[in-house]
Design a protein around this motif. Structure first.
Motif, PDB file in Angstrom:
ATOM      1  N   CYS A   1     -19.644  82.907 -53.136  1.00 42.29           N
ATOM      2  CA  CYS A   1     -20.691  82.222 -53.929  1.00 42.29           C
ATOM      3  C   CYS A   1     -21.483  83.159 -54.821  1.00 42.29           C
ATOM      4  CB  CYS A   1     -21.633  81.448 -53.021  1.00 42.29           C
ATOM      5  SG  CYS A   1     -22.921  82.445 -52.215  1.00 42.29           S
ATOM      6  N   ARG A   2     -21.450  84.438 -54.526  1.00 40.13           N
ATOM      7  CA  ARG A   2     -22.120  85.449 -55.360  1.00 40.13           C
ATOM      8  C   ARG A   2     -23.645  85.379 -55.343  1.00 40.13           C
ATOM      9  NH1 ARG A   2     -17.818  87.474 -58.968  1.00 40.13           N
ATOM     10  NH2 ARG A   2     -15.992  86.433 -58.152  1.00 40.13           N
ATOM     11  N   GLN A   3     -24.195  84.709 -54.342  1.00 37.04           N
ATOM     12  CA  GLN A   3     -25.655  84.750 -54.203  1.00 37.04           C
ATOM     13  C   GLN A   3     -26.113  86.197 -54.010  1.00 37.04           C
ATOM     14  OE1 GLN A   3     -28.414  82.903 -54.316  1.00 37.04           O
ATOM     15  NE2 GLN A   3     -27.518  80.909 -54.802  1.00 37.04           N
TER      16      GLN A   3
ATOM     17  N   LEU B   1     -26.385  87.765 -57.434  1.00 36.77           N
ATOM     18  CA  LEU B   1     -27.553  87.205 -58.114  1.00 36.77           C
ATOM     19  C   LEU B   1     -28.835  87.864 -57.595  1.00 36.77           C
ATOM     20  CD1 LEU B   1     -26.385  83.499 -58.108  1.00 36.77           C
ATOM     21  CD2 LEU B   1     -27.117  84.727 -60.148  1.00 36.77           C
TER      22      LEU B   1
ATOM     23  N   TYR C   1     -31.245  90.412 -59.638  1.00 30.00           N
ATOM     24  CA  TYR C   1     -32.613  89.932 -59.861  1.00 30.00           C
ATOM     25  C   TYR C   1     -33.627  90.940 -59.322  1.00 30.00           C
ATOM     26  CZ  TYR C   1     -36.471  86.734 -60.487  1.00 30.00           C
ATOM     27  OH  TYR C   1     -37.642  86.164 -60.894  1.00 30.00           O
TER      28      TYR C   1
ATOM     29  N   GLY D   1     -34.682  92.048 -62.735  1.00 32.83           N
ATOM     30  CA  GLY D   1     -35.510  90.893 -63.111  1.00 32.83           C
ATOM     31  C   GLY D   1     -34.740  89.812 -63.840  1.00 32.83           C
ATOM     32  N   THR D   2     -33.415  89.961 -63.896  1.00 28.89           N
ATOM     33  CA  THR D   2     -32.581  88.919 -64.504  1.00 28.89           C
ATOM     34  C   THR D   2     -31.453  88.560 -63.545  1.00 28.89           C
ATOM     35  OG1 THR D   2     -31.019  90.464 -65.528  1.00 28.89           O
ATOM     36  CG2 THR D   2     -32.969  89.910 -66.814  1.00 28.89           C
ATOM     37  N   PHE D   3     -30.952  87.336 -63.687  1.00 24.19           N
ATOM     38  CA  PHE D   3     -29.771  86.937 -62.912  1.00 24.19           C
ATOM     39  C   PHE D   3     -28.551  87.420 -63.691  1.00 24.19           C
ATOM     40  CE2 PHE D   3     -33.075  83.837 -61.773  1.00 24.19           C
ATOM     41  CZ  PHE D   3     -33.120  84.064 -60.406  1.00 24.19           C
ATOM     42  N   ASN D   4     -27.923  88.457 -63.214  1.00 24.87           N
ATOM     43  CA  ASN D   4     -26.871  89.085 -64.007  1.00 24.87           C
ATOM     44  C   ASN D   4     -25.880  89.830 -63.115  1.00 24.87           C
ATOM     45  OD1 ASN D   4     -25.312  90.299 -65.887  1.00 24.87           O
ATOM     46  ND2 ASN D   4     -26.994  91.305 -66.994  1.00 24.87           N
ATOM     47  N   PRO D   5     -24.866  89.131 -62.619  1.00 21.99           N
ATOM     48  CA  PRO D   5     -23.893  89.760 -61.723  1.00 21.99           C
ATOM     49  C   PRO D   5     -23.278  91.041 -62.282  1.00 21.99           C
ATOM     50  CG  PRO D   5     -23.598  87.397 -61.718  1.00 21.99           C
ATOM     51  CD  PRO D   5     -24.638  87.694 -62.772  1.00 21.99           C
ATOM     52  N   ALA D   6     -23.219  91.146 -63.603  1.00 21.41           N
ATOM     53  CA  ALA D   6     -22.628  92.349 -64.201  1.00 21.41           C
ATOM     54  C   ALA D   6     -23.455  93.593 -63.867  1.00 21.41           C
ATOM     55  CB  ALA D   6     -22.520  92.189 -65.720  1.00 21.41           C
TER      56      ALA D   6
END
Lengths: 616, 157
Positions: free
Chosen positions: B15-17, B20, B24, B28-33
């Motif tokens: 799910c990659r929570q 995330l 974060y 401060g951003t949702f950015n899996p990269a």
């Protein structure tokens, strides 16, 4: 911010890709995804457009929450005019594609025109470019996915693509991303194919922020706790997937069987979620490998299966011996109960093929079921089927028919028309279990009355995902209603339709609503986005979207006469189960529904309704 | 250090929570990269594998860093962004690939256990990632295997 506030316009005729600012006035009225893309669509496209002409457009769209840390924030939709229904089409998918598109900094992609030769689109953050697809045209979604990653040396691409049926005009082609997640219904992949667009590959690394991080964190964590504390979302769905329903709905006498001739399937347990856990007699392994979640999902209802390698369907085909997406409830029903086939391995194989070649498994199964009934009454002959003995219950016939659609044989082309056109062609239009040209899914409206009104009034043709009254009529969410009565269903359908329309516009998955009420969802949207996103406003946004879709369909030529059900559901009573002796009471629900909607008795939104919703 | 991230691959749903939450927490951003933990999807094997730094006692990354940007803080190997010159030697030295260069900042990033409360473990909905006593990391695995031990008399014994 939650919206990227930027859209990508791809003119396939000219071969150009241009960035435009997102229309934030429209975003305030339509939120995102389904609602906002529909607004763009109706503003730009003539409702009477031929769905497969270059003048039709196709929009891939995310919601403001897509890609954020909210649970299930994976969703993206494909909006266009559908070739199966000639109505607005909007199909929604999970996996990882939508979140990647948002992370590349795009709310949506609008495709217009038609490429003069096959192309695919590559998006790498701000850069978007069309590439020659001649080497992958004529190949599967699975091959296309591998090929693009290899060609560009980018294993982290998320890819959405069509298969060969979508190229060849099979009217119920889907758009499949991550090899097994589908924007499944209404032929959105067929429109993509008509534009010579094979695939979209995205890599996004820009990141997503929200308007009020502190409030968002709290709202998201509260909502995740609700999912984790709910028996459906925390136990039933992860364990059995949507397949938890097979035995339940069968017991209830609402599992359409053998093209809805019956409402209970004697082999339902053999194709159920429970059966997927049972060790097989042949190799001692269960069909199910594990459950899986889409991006950000804390439910994880997805099924990953592996077919018995000794099964006849894959015996000499090692390319299907690996794990991949297993059957969900709708697919198990359409490919199984509706065709009378109780062979889970055969259904899994057919499901693999639907994913491999981007077919809507509901319409695929239901069309094969209709063909089986045509065959049974002699309207369809061995000559038409290419020698396939299309008998109900035959796993061999099912497998051969699905292969025929994928391979594009003459019989495959016939099936590729969908059941409505197939049954009309062979002189028995009443044998198509469809509304507005789209086959209904796995809930028989004789056993679950509210679903009759749901199917009849769905803006994209028969569909369970526009107002899932099963939640109330069967599962008691938010409160239990009697599935066998029509009383109160008009109001129930309206509320579910409006709620679903805004959830589909947010980036969240509708399955959260097994646990979440609008009061759990609104604070997440409100914290992420600028503007007022109270429950009251969101329900109004949902109602606005519903009426906008309705208006488009009426302008496209649809009338109240199309708000109906197959004759069988209205005239032939259920033979067994709790609904024995019942037909669907649509005539008792529809006038009340029109009235509650603020529509005329002819199903047309009144001026007053339109102006109240800002649509006049 | 007395606690470590313990990953049970069998529980991961992909799910990659974790990605995330990690991105974060750090950006401060949702950015899996830009996450320090990555989930790999071996689709055709039906397996999802979260992967991140295990905080080696004798860390290759720390030892090769020419400017001393990576320090040992109670067992956690932490990159000091102000000192890091982005030479990437540590990314070559790490045998597991868990130190990576971040184009957005021109520095390397790696797991720092969020100062003692890893966001990934907190976000994981299935306890595939837990933050637990380092000395008993293998306890659950040992118990699972112990349970399989067959003590019945062997036919040919």
């Amino acid at each position: 911010m939650a919206w990227a506030k930027r859209i990508l316009r791809v003119n396939l005729t000219e071969g150009t890709c241009k960035a435009e600012p997102l229309n934030m006035d429209w975003a305030m009225d339509y939120l995102g995804q389904r609602g906002l893309a529909t607004k763009y669509f109706v503003e730009e496209v003539d409702p009477k457009v031929d769905p497969l002409s270059p003048e039709n457009k196709l929009i891939m769209t995310t919601g403001p929450l897509t890609g954020t840390g909210a649970s299930t924030a994976a969703r993206y939709s494909v909006v266009t005019k559908g070739p199966l229904t000639n109505c607005i089409a909007c199909s929604n998918s999970g996996g990882y594609f939508g979140a990647e598109l948002k992370n590349a900094g795009w709310d949506m992609i609008i495709f217009e025109g038609k490429a003069d030769k096959p192309v695919y689109l590559v998006i790498d953050d701000d850069e978007a470019e069309l590439h020659d697809a001649s080497e992958i045209w004529g190949t599967s979604v699975w091959h296309t996915d591998d090929w693009i990653k290899e060609k560009h040396q980018e294993p982290q691409f998320q890819i959405a693509a069509i298969g060969v049926p979508g190229e060849n005009g099979v009217l119920f082609s889907a758009v499949v991303n991550n090899k097994h997640r589908a924007a499944g219904r209404s032929g959105v992949g067929t429109v993509m194919g008509s534009k010579n667009l094979k695939a979209v590959a995205v890599r996004g690394t820009k990141g997503i922020t929200v308007n009020d991080p502190e409030a968002f964190e709290k709202a998201v964590n509260d909502a995740k706790a609700v999912i984790a504390g709910n028996a459906v979302t925390h136990e039933a769905l992860p364990t059995y997937g949507t397949q938890v329903l097979t035995n339940i709905i069968n017991e209830l006498g609402a599992l359409p069987t053998r093209n809805a001739q019956d409402v209970q399937f004697e082999k339902a347990n053999d194709i159920s979620g429970e059966a997927m856990h049972e060790p097989r007699r042949t190799d001692g392994k269960p069909n199910l490998v594990r459950n899986a979640g889409c991006f950000g999902c804390t439910i994880a209802c997805g099924r990953i299966s592996q077919i018995d390698p000794t099964h006849f369907s894959v015996k000499d085909k090692p390319q299907y011996h690996h794990a991949s997406g297993g059957v969900e409830y709708e697919n198990a029903w359409a490919l199984g109960a509706d065709t009378g086939v109780g062979d889970l391995e055969a259904l899994t194989y057919c499901n693999y093929r639907c994913n491999e070649h981007a077919l809507d498994p509901i319409t695929t199964g239901a069309t094969i079921a209709a063909a089986m009934e045509l065959y049974k009454i002699g309207a369809l002959t061995d000559e038409d089927t290419g020698g396939i003995k299309m008998e109900f219950g035959s796993a061999e016939a099912l497998v051969a028919a699905v292969d025929a659609i994928c391979d594009g044989t003459d019989f495959g082309k016939l099936l590729g028309l969908g059941s409505k056109r197939l049954c009309e062609k062979f002189g028995h239009p009443d044998l198509s279990m469809s509304v507005k040209g789209q086959e209904f899914p796995a809930y028989d409206p004789r056993g679950i009355q509210g679903m009759g009104l749901t199917y009849a009034t769905s803006n994209r043709g028969a569909c369970h995902l526009r107002s899932y009254t099963v939640a109330s009529e069967v599962l008691g969410i938010p409160e239990k209603t009697d599935p066998l009565v029509t009383d109160g269903k008009a109001g129930l359908v309206k509320v579910f339709q409006d709620l679903t329309a805004f959830v589909d516009s947010s980036g969240l998955c509708i399955f959260t609503t097994f646990a979440w009420s609008a009061e759990d969802i609104a604070p997440q949207i409100d914290a992420a986005c600028e503007g007022d996103w109270s429950v009251e406003n969101l329900m109004k946004v949902g109602e606005r979207i519903w009426n906008l879709e309705r208006k488009f369909n009426l302008d496209a030529g649809m009338t109240a006469e199309d708000d109906t059900l197959p004759k069988r559901i209205l005239k032939e009573a259920a033979k067994t189960g709790p609904a024995k002796g019942l037909v669907n009471g649509l005539d008792k629900m529809l006038p009340e529904y029109y009235e509650l909607r603020g529509w005329t008795p002819q199903g047309v939104p009144t001026e007053e309704t339109l102006s109240r919703l800002g649509l006049a | 250090m007395d606690k470590a991230l313990v990953i049970d691959v069998g529980k991961c749903t992909g799910c990659r929570q974790c990605e995330l939450a990690c991105s974060y927490e750090h950006t401060g951003t949702f950015n899996p990269a830009r996450s320090r933990i990555a989930v790999f999807d071996f689709h055709e094997k039906g397996r999802f594998v979260p992967y991140t730094c295990t905080q080696c006692d004798q860390a290759w990354c720390q030892q090769v860093c020419p400017v001393g940007a990576i320090t040992n803080e109670d067992g956690v190997k932490v990159v000091d962004a102000a000192t890091c010159v982005g030479c990437k030697v540590c990314t070559i030295a790490c045998p597991f690939g868990t130190v990576n260069y971040e184009p957005a900042t021109g520095k390397v990033i790696k797991c720092d256990l969020c100062g003692g409360e890893p966001a990934c473990a907190a976000a994981c909905p299935t306890e595939a990632i837990v933050f637990t006593d380092v000395s008993v990391q293998g306890f659950e695995k040992m118990r699972a295997w112990a349970e399989k031990t067959d003590t019945a008399p062997q036919a040919n014994a």
